[in-house]
Enzyme design. Structure first.
Site, PDB file in Angstrom:
ATOM      1  N   GLU A  48      -7.585  13.408  26.183  1.00  0.00           N
ATOM      2  CA  GLU A  48      -7.610  13.658  24.494  1.00  0.00           C
ATOM      3  C   GLU A  48      -7.505  12.502  23.757  1.00  0.00           C
ATOM      4  O   GLU A  48      -6.636  12.389  23.026  1.00  0.00           O
ATOM      5  CB  GLU A  48      -6.677  14.973  24.486  1.00  0.00           C
ATOM      6  N   HIS A  83      -4.082  34.220  27.798  1.00  0.00           N
ATOM      7  CA  HIS A  83      -3.509  32.826  27.534  1.00  0.00           C
ATOM      8  C   HIS A  83      -2.272  32.584  28.789  1.00  0.00           C
ATOM      9  O   HIS A  83      -1.280  33.453  28.674  1.00  0.00           O
ATOM     10  CB  HIS A  83      -2.947  32.532  26.447  1.00  0.00           C
ATOM     11  N   GLU A  96      -0.525  29.738  29.474  1.00  0.00           N
ATOM     12  CA  GLU A  96       0.024  27.996  29.474  1.00  0.00           C
ATOM     13  C   GLU A  96       1.125  27.958  30.657  1.00  0.00           C
ATOM     14  O   GLU A  96       2.079  28.704  30.635  1.00  0.00           O
ATOM     15  CB  GLU A  96       0.614  27.981  28.110  1.00  0.00           C
ATOM     16  N   HIS A 119      -7.620  24.283  29.872  1.00  0.00           N
ATOM     17  CA  HIS A 119      -7.489  23.370  28.817  1.00  0.00           C
ATOM     18  C   HIS A 119      -6.451  22.175  29.537  1.00  0.00           C
ATOM     19  O   HIS A 119      -5.689  22.618  30.643  1.00  0.00           O
ATOM     20  CB  HIS A 119      -6.648  24.018  27.505  1.00  0.00           C
ATOM     21  N   GLU A 120      -6.552  21.262  29.378  1.00  0.00           N
ATOM     22  CA  GLU A 120      -5.743  20.050  30.132  1.00  0.00           C
ATOM     23  C   GLU A 120      -6.476  20.273  31.585  1.00  0.00           C
ATOM     24  O   GLU A 120      -5.637  20.320  32.407  1.00  0.00           O
ATOM     25  CB  GLU A 120      -4.457  20.162  29.968  1.00  0.00           C
ATOM     26  N   GLU A 174     -11.684  22.178  28.350  1.00  0.00           N
ATOM     27  CA  GLU A 174     -11.206  21.360  27.378  1.00  0.00           C
ATOM     28  C   GLU A 174     -11.519  19.936  27.834  1.00  0.00           C
ATOM     29  O   GLU A 174     -12.785  19.487  28.110  1.00  0.00           O
ATOM     30  CB  GLU A 174      -9.905  21.456  26.723  1.00  0.00           C
ATOM     31  N   GLU A 185      -8.170  21.038  17.908  1.00  0.00           N
ATOM     32  CA  GLU A 185      -6.921  21.131  17.655  1.00  0.00           C
ATOM     33  C   GLU A 185      -6.574  19.647  17.043  1.00  0.00           C
ATOM     34  O   GLU A 185      -5.326  19.997  16.347  1.00  0.00           O
ATOM     35  CB  GLU A 185      -6.134  21.390  19.031  1.00  0.00           C
TER      36      GLU A 185
HETATM   37  C1  NOJ Z   1      -3.239  22.953  24.212  1.00  0.00           C
HETATM   38  C2  NOJ Z   1      -4.510  23.700  24.058  1.00  0.00           C
HETATM   39  O1  NOJ Z   1      -5.540  22.707  24.071  1.00  0.00           O
HETATM   40  C3  NOJ Z   1      -4.413  24.529  22.967  1.00  0.00           C
HETATM   41  O2  NOJ Z   1      -5.583  25.372  22.799  1.00  0.00           O
HETATM   42  C4  NOJ Z   1      -3.184  25.421  23.214  1.00  0.00           C
HETATM   43  O3  NOJ Z   1      -3.095  26.265  21.953  1.00  0.00           O
HETATM   44  C5  NOJ Z   1      -1.894  24.887  23.362  1.00  0.00           C
HETATM   45  N1  NOJ Z   1      -2.128  23.658  24.369  1.00  0.00           N
HETATM   46  C6  NOJ Z   1      -0.772  25.643  23.876  1.00  0.00           C
HETATM   47  O4  NOJ Z   1      -1.183  26.025  25.078  1.00  0.00           O
HETATM   48 CA    CA Z   2      -5.251  20.300  24.784  1.00  0.00          CA
END
Ligand code: NOJ
Ligand code: CA
Length: 682
Positions: A181, A386, A388, A456-457, A475, A481
């Site tokens: 990023e 989601h 995370e 993502h990541e 991503e 973001e």
């Molecule tokens: C980073 C992600 O790129 C983003 O889309 C997400 O909202 C946040 N992490 C929280 O998980």
């Molecule tokens: Ca991210």
């Protein structure tokens, strides 16, 4: 469809292939079907190397191949060739979804058997494929007495550039080790230190463009590249280590990922990039009917700009009432999905440090998951769940099966995963073999449950979507973001004009375009201070990104209320997410790009054009349209005096008749863009 592949086995006298003391040089060549790209494999004084030329001009000088191991001698010298196998392949295959529908897999292959002359006498095959759009090679270790389990400490593969090309790169070692990023920078290859792939290189004569990357990364470490020396042009494979420093643990039989070098005559020929897809195994899923590209909205931007929270409390975004509002909005505008972040317990407090506390099945009390799943489904919308992890990998893997089973039970078919951390809870980098296995496991488990994945990541894209078409998008670059909170003010106006020619060559990106509230300073209605984080594009450019930055899951990222009363929102409602054909009309890395794409199973075309901080006028012939047919173009252009800096919002929406003979004059504002839908008249 598949033509019989001609296989030719050529036995080689050992003396001709580099046995020390005998002839010390052996050369083997393979050339692409169009005769332009040639790879030469040679063993000189017991060392194995390859080189690459195009139209007779050397692009990669003889470059070393080999490995170092822990507890075993290196495989880099005392080598000889044992046999050479050749075959050719010519096949068209169809993607279930993609940037193009049909893909031509056409190559000539050379496989060189290599053996150590001294004990333990290990053997491997170097397999090389020469395509018209580049080359790929990989190492294959057959089952053998001298090689059982092994630990690779270094892969020695080199890319010795013959030209001090200009490279567009992001670092692999700073500021954070494990992310992609960052903003790109460009400079001569001789100055590169440690960089990520895909690495795009434009030769100094501008007549050759090269992209170094990898394909089919399934059970190995991710490859970055390191500059080998000061002021030289040799890049070397730089594998990401696991926590204990080992790069790869394996057991023969074993194959490495493909090392790929895409080639083009100029930058507009780089996309769509299909080389890596051709080097991945075909679709492994019994059915792909359940997989569907779509547009989505989400409870997301509010958290990034700070008006909502992931955690529980007064500003909790993922409430039942708020989610219903987003579902209604999605249904009213024909979007397929609603992403909801912060729905599950584990976000309170420091969610990165407390990563092992995340539950992937337990909603917060103010979020009625079964009711919302039903409410959405009744309106033709699905929740995107989601997940995370913050890098709590074991915590996530323990719950994978029960979580995915629950989502399926509720009729949900898509997840967005996340790995916000520098090092996993288990002590590994994002790019280590440990994580390569994890990312793959999630894709496979999701496929078993009929679930599409947006990561993502992530790991960089190495073409997994061919084998697992539920691996939709990811991503893996600086996305939108950063415009919400980045300390450096947000993405630069040139950022997306670089992404198109670099990151996006690996595969789709979940950039999350479509922010309309560009200034975000509603009290004054004026531009934020230039150093404050904000979107640095015009509104028309936000529209163009839907066409330029390909993703089969494409978000309308702003708050629903920011689309109210906005005529330009119609373009986001209309734009397609699955393409039959993709044509790059014009472009220069870091300056501008214009792309035309035809929607799958449709005669409708879309054009997206974006500029960096400069104003530009492009002259675009519509010769890709069907001759003799009349079309209507709906044009969303930067309005009078628009610019990203202090007047980003004006969009002028016009219609005009066009045909394949039309030349469009596209005027792009500084930091601007233009988005067009072209439909057959009537
Ligand atoms: C980073 C992600 O790129 C983003 O889309 C997400 O909202 C946040 N992490 C929280 O998980
Ligand atoms: Ca991210």
């Amino acid at each position: 469809m598949r033509r019989p592949a001609g296989t030719l086995l050529i036995g080689l006298a050992a003396a001709a292939l580099g046995v020390p003391g005998a002839s010390l040089r052996a050369q083997m060549l393979v050339t692409s079907p169009d005769g332009r790209n040639t790879v030469t494999v040679e063993i000189v004084d017991g060392r194995l190397a390859y080189s690459l030329s195009k139209d007779g001009r050397t692009l990669i000088l003889p470059s070393r191949l080999g490995f170092r191991f822990k507890g075993a001698p290196p495989l880099e010298q005392g080598l000889r060739g044992t046999d050479v196998t050749r075959q050719s392949h010519d096949e068209w295959w169809t993607q279930p979804w993609g940037e193009v529908a049909r893909v031509h897999d056409h190559y000539n292959e050379l496989a060189v058997g290599v053996e150590e002359t001294a004990p333990p006498g290990r053997r491997f095959t170097l397999r090389v494929r020469a395509f018209n759009d580049g080359i790929g090679f990989r190492y294959e270790f057959p089952e053998q007495p001298g090689l059982g389990t092994f630990e690779i400490t270094d892969e020695l593969t080199e890319f010795a550039l013959a030209d001090n090309s200009r490279a567009w790169s992001i670092p692999s070692d700073r500021p954070r080790m494990d992310r992609s990023e960052m903003l790109y920078s460009s400079g001569p290859v001789s100055l590169l230190q440690r960089v990520q792939t895909p690495l795009t290189l434009e030769f100094t004569d501008r007549k050759t463009v090269m992209v170094i990357h990898e394909a089919d990364l399934a059970d190995y470490a991710r490859m970055n590249l390191k500059g080998g020396c000061i002021e030289c042009r040799t890049l070397t494979a730089d594998l990401a280590p696991m926590g204990d420093g080992i790069k790869v643990r394996g057991k023969a039989p074993f194959v490495t990922p493909w090392r790929t070098i895409q080639l083009a005559d100029n930058v507009t020929q780089l996309a769509p990039s299909l080389l890596g897809l051709n080097l991945n195994p075909p679709n492994a899923l019994a059915s792909t009917e359940w997989i569907h590209p779509m547009k989505y909205v989400g409870i997301w931007w509010g958290m990034h700009i700070g008006t909502m929270t992931w955690s529980s409390g007064a500003r909790h975004g993922a409430t039942t009432a708020n989610t219903r509002r987003y579902i209604d909005f999605a249904a009213a505008n024909g979007f397929g999905g609603v992403l909801v972040e912060g729905w599950n317990t584990g976000w309170d407090g420091d969610w990165i440090a407390n990563r092992n506390a995340f539950s992937f099945t337990q909603p917060y009390p103010d979020y009625d998951l079964p009711d919302l799943a039903r409410y959405a489904k009744e309106r033709g919308v699905r929740l995107i769940v989601h997940n995370e992890t913050s890098g709590g990998i074991q915590n996530y893997e323990r719950q994978l099966d029960s979580a995915f089973a629950l989502y399926r039970l509720l009729g949900l078919d898509a997840i967005k995963t996340g790995y916000v951390t520098d090092t996993t809870a288990e002590g590994h980098s994002h790019w280590s073999q440990f994580m390569v296995r994890h990312y793959r496991k999630v894709i496979e488990e999701a496929a078993k449950h009929g679930i599409m994945v947006d990561v993502h990541e992530p790991l960089h894209d190495t073409g997994e979507r061919r084998t697992y078409p539920n691996m939709m998008t990811r991503e893996g670059a600086r996305g939108q973001e950063y415009n919400a909170w980045s300390g450096d003010g947000g993405n630069t106006p040139e950022h997306e004009t670089i992404l198109f020619f670099t990151r996006l060559l690996a595969g789709p990106m979940d950039y999350t375009p479509g922010i309309f509230d560009i200034m975000r300073d509603r009290s004054t209605g004026r531009a934020q201070h230039p150093e404050e984080p904000r979107v640095r594009t015009t509104l028309a450019k936000q529209l163009a990104l839907y066409v330029v930055l390909y993703s089969p899951l494409q978000m309308a990222a702003d708050l629903p209320e920011n689309y109210e009363g906005q005529p330009a929102f119609q373009f986001i409602r209309d734009v397609a997410v699955d393409w039959d054909t993709t044509r790059v009309l014009d472009g220069r890395i870091g300056d501008y790009v214009a792309v035309a794409r035809r929607e799958r199973n449709s005669r409708t075309w879309f054009i997206g054009a974006i500029s960096d901080e400069e104003a530009r006028t492009l002259d675009v012939p519509l010769s890709f349209l069907t001759p003799g047919r009349r079309y209507v173009a709906e044009i969303y252009a930067d309005g009078p005096n628009a610019n990203w800096y202090d007047n980003p919002l004006p969009v002028s929406i016009t219609r005009r008749p066009v045909t394949s003979a039309t030349r469009l004059r596209m005027v792009l504002a500084p930091g601007g863009g233009q988005a067009i839908r072209i439909r057959p008249a009537n």
